[in-house]
Design a protein around this motif. Sequence first.
Motif, PDB file in Angstrom:
ATOM      1  N   ILE A 113       0.837  -1.202   0.000  1.00 56.18           N
ATOM      2  CA  ILE A 113       0.000   0.000   0.000  1.00 56.18           C
ATOM      3  C   ILE A 113       0.869   1.248   0.000  1.00 56.18           C
ATOM      4  N   VAL A 114       0.621   2.094  -0.995  1.00 53.61           N
ATOM      5  CA  VAL A 114       1.310   3.375  -1.134  1.00 53.61           C
ATOM      6  C   VAL A 114       0.247   4.417  -1.471  1.00 53.61           C
ATOM      7  N   PRO A 115      -0.060   5.322  -0.555  1.00 55.97           N
ATOM      8  CA  PRO A 115      -1.032   6.379  -0.875  1.00 55.97           C
ATOM      9  C   PRO A 115      -0.534   7.240  -2.034  1.00 55.97           C
ATOM     10  N   SER A 116      -1.466   7.950  -2.658  1.00 55.72           N
ATOM     11  CA  SER A 116      -1.124   8.828  -3.778  1.00 55.72           C
ATOM     12  C   SER A 116      -1.787  10.182  -3.570  1.00 55.72           C
ATOM     13  N   LEU A 117      -1.552  11.104  -4.495  1.00 56.52           N
ATOM     14  CA  LEU A 117      -2.219  12.399  -4.420  1.00 56.52           C
ATOM     15  C   LEU A 117      -3.726  12.251  -4.548  1.00 56.52           C
ATOM     16  N   GLU A 118      -4.172  11.271  -5.348  1.00 59.49           N
ATOM     17  CA  GLU A 118      -5.604  11.027  -5.535  1.00 59.49           C
ATOM     18  C   GLU A 118      -6.230  10.298  -4.354  1.00 59.49           C
ATOM     19  N   SER A 119      -5.419   9.501  -3.665  1.00 61.08           N
ATOM     20  CA  SER A 119      -5.934   8.680  -2.563  1.00 61.08           C
ATOM     21  C   SER A 119      -4.961   8.711  -1.389  1.00 61.08           C
ATOM     22  N   PRO A 120      -5.085   9.730  -0.529  1.00 65.53           N
ATOM     23  CA  PRO A 120      -4.147   9.874   0.578  1.00 65.53           C
ATOM     24  C   PRO A 120      -4.266   8.779   1.647  1.00 65.53           C
ATOM     25  N   LEU A 121      -5.389   8.067   1.675  1.00 65.47           N
ATOM     26  CA  LEU A 121      -5.549   6.927   2.577  1.00 65.47           C
ATOM     27  C   LEU A 121      -6.006   5.721   1.769  1.00 65.47           C
ATOM     28  N   VAL A 122      -5.363   4.593   2.008  1.00 63.97           N
ATOM     29  CA  VAL A 122      -5.716   3.324   1.380  1.00 63.97           C
ATOM     30  C   VAL A 122      -5.814   2.314   2.511  1.00 63.97           C
ATOM     31  N   ARG A 123      -6.930   1.613   2.582  1.00 62.48           N
ATOM     32  CA  ARG A 123      -7.145   0.677   3.694  1.00 62.48           C
ATOM     33  C   ARG A 123      -7.880  -0.573   3.228  1.00 62.48           C
ATOM     34  N   TRP A 124      -7.613  -1.683   3.930  1.00 54.81           N
ATOM     35  CA  TRP A 124      -8.434  -2.878   3.827  1.00 54.81           C
ATOM     36  C   TRP A 124      -9.500  -2.724   4.900  1.00 54.81           C
ATOM     37  N   ILE A 125     -10.763  -2.744   4.504  1.00 49.82           N
ATOM     38  CA  ILE A 125     -11.874  -2.464   5.414  1.00 49.82           C
ATOM     39  C   ILE A 125     -12.736  -3.713   5.604  1.00 49.82           C
ATOM     40  N   GLU A 126     -13.024  -4.026   6.861  1.00 48.95           N
ATOM     41  CA  GLU A 126     -13.950  -5.121   7.175  1.00 48.95           C
ATOM     42  C   GLU A 126     -15.335  -4.745   6.636  1.00 48.95           C
ATOM     43  N   PRO A 127     -16.031  -5.670   5.980  1.00 51.32           N
ATOM     44  CA  PRO A 127     -17.377  -5.354   5.486  1.00 51.32           C
ATOM     45  C   PRO A 127     -18.306  -4.821   6.582  1.00 51.32           C
ATOM     46  N   ALA A 128     -18.171  -5.318   7.794  1.00 52.10           N
ATOM     47  CA  ALA A 128     -19.021  -4.856   8.897  1.00 52.10           C
ATOM     48  C   ALA A 128     -18.739  -3.407   9.276  1.00 52.10           C
ATOM     49  N   SER A 129     -17.594  -2.873   8.876  1.00 56.15           N
ATOM     50  CA  SER A 129     -17.224  -1.488   9.212  1.00 56.15           C
ATOM     51  C   SER A 129     -17.556  -0.490   8.106  1.00 56.15           C
ATOM     52  N   LEU A 130     -18.073  -0.957   6.980  1.00 57.57           N
ATOM     53  CA  LEU A 130     -18.353  -0.060   5.856  1.00 57.57           C
ATOM     54  C   LEU A 130     -19.351   1.034   6.217  1.00 57.57           C
ATOM     55  N   ASN A 131     -20.309   0.742   7.077  1.00 53.85           N
ATOM     56  CA  ASN A 131     -21.313   1.743   7.454  1.00 53.85           C
ATOM     57  C   ASN A 131     -20.718   2.919   8.220  1.00 53.85           C
ATOM     58  N   GLU A 132     -19.510   2.767   8.728  1.00 53.26           N
ATOM     59  CA  GLU A 132     -18.843   3.840   9.465  1.00 53.26           C
ATOM     60  C   GLU A 132     -18.160   4.844   8.540  1.00 53.26           C
ATOM     61  N   LEU A 133     -18.063   4.510   7.263  1.00 52.83           N
ATOM     62  CA  LEU A 133     -17.353   5.362   6.302  1.00 52.83           C
ATOM     63  C   LEU A 133     -18.313   6.227   5.503  1.00 52.83           C
ATOM     64  N   ALA A 134     -17.835   7.396   5.102  1.00 52.17           N
ATOM     65  CA  ALA A 134     -18.595   8.272   4.210  1.00 52.17           C
ATOM     66  C   ALA A 134     -18.412   7.754   2.783  1.00 52.17           C
ATOM     67  N   ILE A 135     -19.484   7.156   2.234  1.00 51.98           N
ATOM     68  CA  ILE A 135     -19.457   6.563   0.900  1.00 51.98           C
ATOM     69  C   ILE A 135     -20.711   7.021   0.165  1.00 51.98           C
ATOM     70  N   TYR A 136     -20.566   7.542  -1.057  1.00 48.59           N
ATOM     71  CA  TYR A 136     -21.739   7.931  -1.834  1.00 48.59           C
ATOM     72  C   TYR A 136     -22.599   6.701  -2.134  1.00 48.59           C
ATOM     73  N   PRO A 137     -23.916   6.869  -2.193  1.00 55.16           N
ATOM     74  CA  PRO A 137     -24.816   5.733  -2.430  1.00 55.16           C
ATOM     75  C   PRO A 137     -24.492   4.944  -3.698  1.00 55.16           C
ATOM     76  N   ALA A 138     -24.120   5.616  -4.777  1.00 57.36           N
ATOM     77  CA  ALA A 138     -23.821   4.904  -6.022  1.00 57.36           C
ATOM     78  C   ALA A 138     -22.582   4.026  -5.868  1.00 57.36           C
ATOM     79  N   VAL A 139     -21.602   4.472  -5.103  1.00 54.85           N
ATOM     80  CA  VAL A 139     -20.401   3.671  -4.853  1.00 54.85           C
ATOM     81  C   VAL A 139     -20.742   2.524  -3.906  1.00 54.85           C
ATOM     82  N   ARG A 140     -21.550   2.810  -2.902  1.00 49.43           N
ATOM     83  CA  ARG A 140     -21.948   1.759  -1.956  1.00 49.43           C
ATOM     84  C   ARG A 140     -22.708   0.646  -2.679  1.00 49.43           C
ATOM     85  N   LEU A 141     -23.480   0.997  -3.688  1.00 49.83           N
ATOM     86  CA  LEU A 141     -24.197  -0.009  -4.466  1.00 49.83           C
ATOM     87  C   LEU A 141     -23.214  -0.989  -5.111  1.00 49.83           C
TER      88      LEU A 141
END
Length: 156
Positions: A113-141
């Motif tokens: 994992i190497v962050p970039s200018l476009e993506s300053p944070l890169v993470r492996w996220i547990e599916p159960a934790s997805l609701n804690e993140l700010a995600i647009y509805p179309a992306v969440r779909l």
Amino acid sequence: MARTDYYDDPSAPLATRIVVAVSTFVRDPQGRVLMILRSDNKMWALPGGMLEIGETVTRAAERETLEETGLVVKVSGMVGVYSDPRHVIAYTNGEVRQQFNLCFYAVHLGGAIVPSLESPLVRWIEPASLNELAIYPAVRLRIDDGLIDRAEPHIR
């Protein structure tokens, strides 16, 4: 260039163009989902971006994932096709795009994992934790469709 996503919003500006975009749905051996924090809108998303002239959609998905995360992936299937005209993306330069995204399953082959200018944070996220993140509805779909992992792609 900053962007604002609108989904099923009557106040959204009218789209002026359609651009082919790709994204990848990647899981690690623990089942976590690869996510990026976008610098242009401060929202979490799947890695992805625009198709460039001279490349295939699968190569674009692999390239964008490497550029945004530092990870080498190989496309292994298709999550779905997303072209809902109710999802538009407005950019600060005045361009307004109707969503057209091809989302692919991909497997992690290597890299770190190497962050970039476009993506300053890169993470492996547990599916159960997805609701804690700010995600647009179309992306969440796309994420929810990827988690279903069905043989036939979703077409929306």
